[in-house]
Every structure is written in C-alpha cells, then in structure tokens.
Design a protein around this motif. Structure first.
Motif, PDB file in Angstrom:
ATOM      1  N   PHE A 115       0.817  -1.214   0.000  1.00  0.00           N
ATOM      2  CA  PHE A 115       0.000   0.000   0.000  1.00  0.00           C
ATOM      3  C   PHE A 115       0.853   1.268   0.000  1.00  0.00           C
ATOM      4  CE2 PHE A 115      -2.567  -3.214   2.401  1.00  0.00           C
ATOM      5  CZ  PHE A 115      -3.448  -3.492   1.360  1.00  0.00           C
ATOM      6  N   ILE A 116       2.049   1.183   0.559  1.00  0.00           N
ATOM      7  CA  ILE A 116       2.917   2.362   0.594  1.00  0.00           C
ATOM      8  C   ILE A 116       3.285   2.802  -0.820  1.00  0.00           C
ATOM      9  CG2 ILE A 116       5.155   3.244   1.344  1.00  0.00           C
ATOM     10  CD1 ILE A 116       4.992   1.346   3.728  1.00  0.00           C
ATOM     11  N   SER A 117       3.651   1.827  -1.666  1.00  0.00           N
ATOM     12  CA  SER A 117       4.076   2.157  -3.027  1.00  0.00           C
ATOM     13  C   SER A 117       2.903   2.587  -3.915  1.00  0.00           C
ATOM     14  CB  SER A 117       4.775   0.957  -3.664  1.00  0.00           C
ATOM     15  OG  SER A 117       3.906  -0.163  -3.738  1.00  0.00           O
ATOM     16  N   ALA A 118       1.684   2.314  -3.465  1.00  0.00           N
ATOM     17  CA  ALA A 118       0.501   2.667  -4.260  1.00  0.00           C
ATOM     18  C   ALA A 118      -0.249   3.841  -3.651  1.00  0.00           C
ATOM     19  CB  ALA A 118      -0.427   1.458  -4.383  1.00  0.00           C
ATOM     20  N   GLU A 119       0.459   4.686  -2.926  1.00  0.00           N
ATOM     21  CA  GLU A 119      -0.181   5.799  -2.207  1.00  0.00           C
ATOM     22  C   GLU A 119      -1.042   6.660  -3.125  1.00  0.00           C
ATOM     23  OE1 GLU A 119       1.194   9.916   0.090  1.00  0.00           O
ATOM     24  OE2 GLU A 119       2.665   8.346  -0.392  1.00  0.00           O
ATOM     25  N   GLY A 120      -0.472   7.100  -4.252  1.00  0.00           N
ATOM     26  CA  GLY A 120      -1.217   7.982  -5.151  1.00  0.00           C
ATOM     27  C   GLY A 120      -2.442   7.312  -5.744  1.00  0.00           C
ATOM     28  N   MET A 121      -2.303   6.048  -6.130  1.00  0.00           N
ATOM     29  CA  MET A 121      -3.424   5.339  -6.745  1.00  0.00           C
ATOM     30  C   MET A 121      -4.536   5.076  -5.741  1.00  0.00           C
ATOM     31  SD  MET A 121      -1.496   2.623  -9.244  1.00  0.00           S
ATOM     32  CE  MET A 121      -3.071   2.171  -9.956  1.00  0.00           C
ATOM     33  N   ILE A 122      -4.171   4.762  -4.503  1.00  0.00           N
ATOM     34  CA  ILE A 122      -5.186   4.485  -3.482  1.00  0.00           C
ATOM     35  C   ILE A 122      -6.056   5.717  -3.251  1.00  0.00           C
ATOM     36  CG2 ILE A 122      -5.515   4.006  -1.022  1.00  0.00           C
ATOM     37  CD1 ILE A 122      -3.103   2.168  -1.159  1.00  0.00           C
TER      38      ILE A 122
END
Length: 283
Positions: A115-122
């Motif tokens: 989830f950290i690497s997908a911050e913007g998408m989340i």
C-alpha cells in the motif's frame, strides 16, 4: 485513573471489534473478491512494475534471470567445494532452492510495500484495495517465471531424471501464492501504519535465509528435526523443491504450509476487516 485509561483505549478496542462484525468481515471478503475480478488492472500494474525496474536496459526483465543464474553458478561452485558435494546433485538442489526463495521472499518483502508504493493510486483510483496485494504477488510470479529457467537449464545440463512427482509442482505453487497473498495484505497493512515494519521484516528474512536449507542440505545439520520443523520457510521451500527434484513432498511439509495458510488468513481477515478503511489515511 482507570476510567480515563479505559476511555483512552476504547477507540482501539472498538476498531479491533470491527474485525469480528459479520458486516465488516463480509465487506472485506467482497473487497478481495472484487479485486480478483479486476485482474486485468492488477496484472497490467504488476507487469509495468517489472518493466520499470529495467527500463531502457537492453535485456530488460531478463536481467532477473542473468543475475540469479550468475549467483547460482558462483555459489554452487564455491559451496559445492566447501561442503564436499557432488555438483550433479548439489547444483540442481541449490538452483531450485534459490528460485523458490526468490518467490517467497519477493512476496513477503514486496508485500510490505503493498500500500505504501501505491499511495497515489489508493487516493485517486476508485478500486478495491486488494488489487495492490494482487499486484505485488503477480510481480513476484513474473520474476519467478523468469528465474525458473535457471533450474530448467541446470537440470537439463546435469541430466536430471523426470518423474510424475513433478506434477506436485502445480499445487505447491498454488498454496505458496495463497500464503503470499495474505502476507501481502497483512504486512502491507502493518507497514502502512508502522513504517518500521518493512525494515524489521527485511532483516528477519535476511537472517532466515541462512537458517533455511537453501545453500546447505538438511542432512548436513545434526539433530535437525526440531530446528527445521519450527522454520516455516523450510516447509515453504521444501514443498516445491521436492517435486522439482523428482521427489514427493513430505506430509509434514504440506501440513505445515496449509496450517500457515489457515492461521495466516484468519488473522489477516480479522485485521483487514477492522482497518481496511483506514489504509487511505495511513499512506
């Protein structure tokens, strides 16, 4: 004093209890199911992640295979001499162990950044949160698909015998992926809340690599029964390595990995039901 402490702890207790509510559990499970139905999205994202690591290089993702192959060949010659092993048996054992360890460790370490690497998408994409766990597992599978050819080449070179026991590879890979998915959800959730978790997990995995029979054989360890049986990574590696080498996986290895999957999913669903809605705020 007691009442104020209880009052201060009540939000945490209330959040934990959310994981036991049937409605929350149902929503968490529906999120996982909906994420599976969006497989075109997470499959594309996972492939994009692999390509991005080797962007503008000549060989692209095949650098995964080359780097793993060089390591297997170099360590095989070195430790084969140190341990006095016959390379016809030791090098296929080492190649299988390294390839499987790469899959397992990638799912765990990659899961910490789910989830950290997908911050913007989340925060911007209206999609099930579970797609990012699928994405990490799929990235690990793509790397595994590149690395498996190292074992195929080694097995062919040393004329490894083929048998029907290799059919056990399919269920072994499936149960490893089932474990890898709950690890991506669980460690991804913890890492989003506590940013020290990826560093801790990375250190533990690094130590467990040397405590797991990847470079060394299990029979090299005297009185090894208890030490190996308590190591979950040994069971995860062995259920896949055994059929790759033409053997039937031991019952205790399968039993251990299935138990890990059951308990892992129970704990993961509890925390995922309670805290799934807070991931967007934590990242």
């Amino acid at each position: 004093m007691i009442s104020s402490t209880t009052k201060a702890q009540s939000p945490l207790i209330q959040q934990l209890r959310r994981g036991l509510e049937p409605e929350q559990f149902k929503n968490a499970w529906l999120d996982i199911v909906a994420g599976w139905h969006r497989r075109e999205l997470w499959a594309t994202l996972g492939l994009h992640d692999v390509r991005q690591r080797y962007r503008r290089s000549t060989l692209g993702p095949f650098w995964i295979t080359i780097s793993m192959g060089v390591m297997v060949f170099a360590l095989g010659l070195l430790y084969g001499q140190i341990f006095g092993q016959d390379l016809h048996e030791y090098l296929p054992f080492l190649a299988a162990g390294f390839v499987i360890w790469g899959l397992v460790s990638a799912m765990i370490l990659g899961g910490c950044t789910t989830f950290i690497s997908a911050e913007g998408m989340i925060r911007q994409l209206n999609a099930p949160v579970s797609i990012y766990a699928y994405r990490e597992v799929w990235s690990a599978v793509i790397a595994f698909a590149h690395n498996i050819w190292i074992f195929v080449a080694v097995a062919w070179w040393y004329d490894a015998s083929l048998s029907w026991n290799m059919l056990w590879v399919v269920p072994a890979v499936l149960i490893l992926l089932i474990n890898g998915f709950w690890m991506a959800l669980f460690f991804g959730l913890l890492s989003a809340r506590f940013r020290d978790v990826p560093l801790i997990v990375g250190s533990v995995v690094q130590v467990l690599f040397f405590l797991t029979p990847v470079i060394w054989r299990p029979e090299m360890l005297p009185d090894r029964a208890l030490f190996l049986q308590l190591n979950p990574f040994y069971h995860m590696v062995e259920i896949l390595r055994a059929p790759m080498l033409g053997h039937v996986p031991a019952f205790e290895n399968w039993a251990a990995v299935v138990l890990i999957a059951v308990f892992g999913w129970v704990i993961t669903l509890f925390f995922y039901s309670a805290y799934r809605w807070r991931i967007a705020y934590w990242v």
